[in-house]
Each structure stands twice: as C-alpha cells, then as structure tokens.
Design a protein around this motif. Sequence first.
Motif: not given
Length: 122
Positions: A46-50, A58-62
């Motif tokens: 699962e994607f968490v953060a980038a 920056t991006r975050y998983g919901d």
Amino acid sequence: QVQLVESGGGLVQAGGSLRLSCAASGRTFSYYGMGWFRQAPGKEREFVAAISWSVAGTRYGDSVKGRFTISRDNAKNTVYLQMNSLKPEDTAVYYCAAARVASTSALEYPYWGQGTQVTVSS
C-alpha cells in the motif's frame, strides 16, 4: 544504483508515535523521488507517502493523511516518515523506495529497502 536501509520500526501503543528513517547510499540521492509503502500480512503493498527530490511536492495515502508526515534531508541522504496517532491497522512492514520521479505506484520504484516492522497494539 541506490541502496536503502530503513530503521526506527518497533512496537507502540495505539495513539503513539514513531519516526522511521531511510538512509540512502549514492551521491545522487538528492535527485531521486522517495516513497514509503507498507504491507500487512495477507494484503497488497500500500502506498503511504512520497516526496519529490526538490521537497516541493508530497503526497499521502488516504488512510494516513493528517497523521503521517514525510520529509527528507538531502545533506544526510535520509528520508523520514513521522507517524503520529498510530492505529492498530497501521501495523505492517514499512518499506522505503527510490525512483527518478516520486510516484504513488510501487511499480514506478526500482530501488527498495529491506523493510522495518511497525506493530501498533490496541
């Protein structure tokens, strides 16, 4: 080539905090986008953060928005994941990854660390 080593995992009670670190080798670390992913037993990664190489994006998983913060220190070749208000459902092996462009897709990352276990007790 980029080699990644995660640290900082452990056992924490629900509501607590942990900070994961990912140390990277290679002089070109500052030009790589970095991501954090997690995988719980029996579940898909699962994607968490980038975070982009410039720190501008920056991006975050919901499921972690508002609780987790990704950051990086290019002088130390290190990316961090500050995890607050942890929940039992955050229990997983956490991986950091590197790619030329930060992405939410694990398929875009050619370099991975070995992972660090995070366990949140209720």
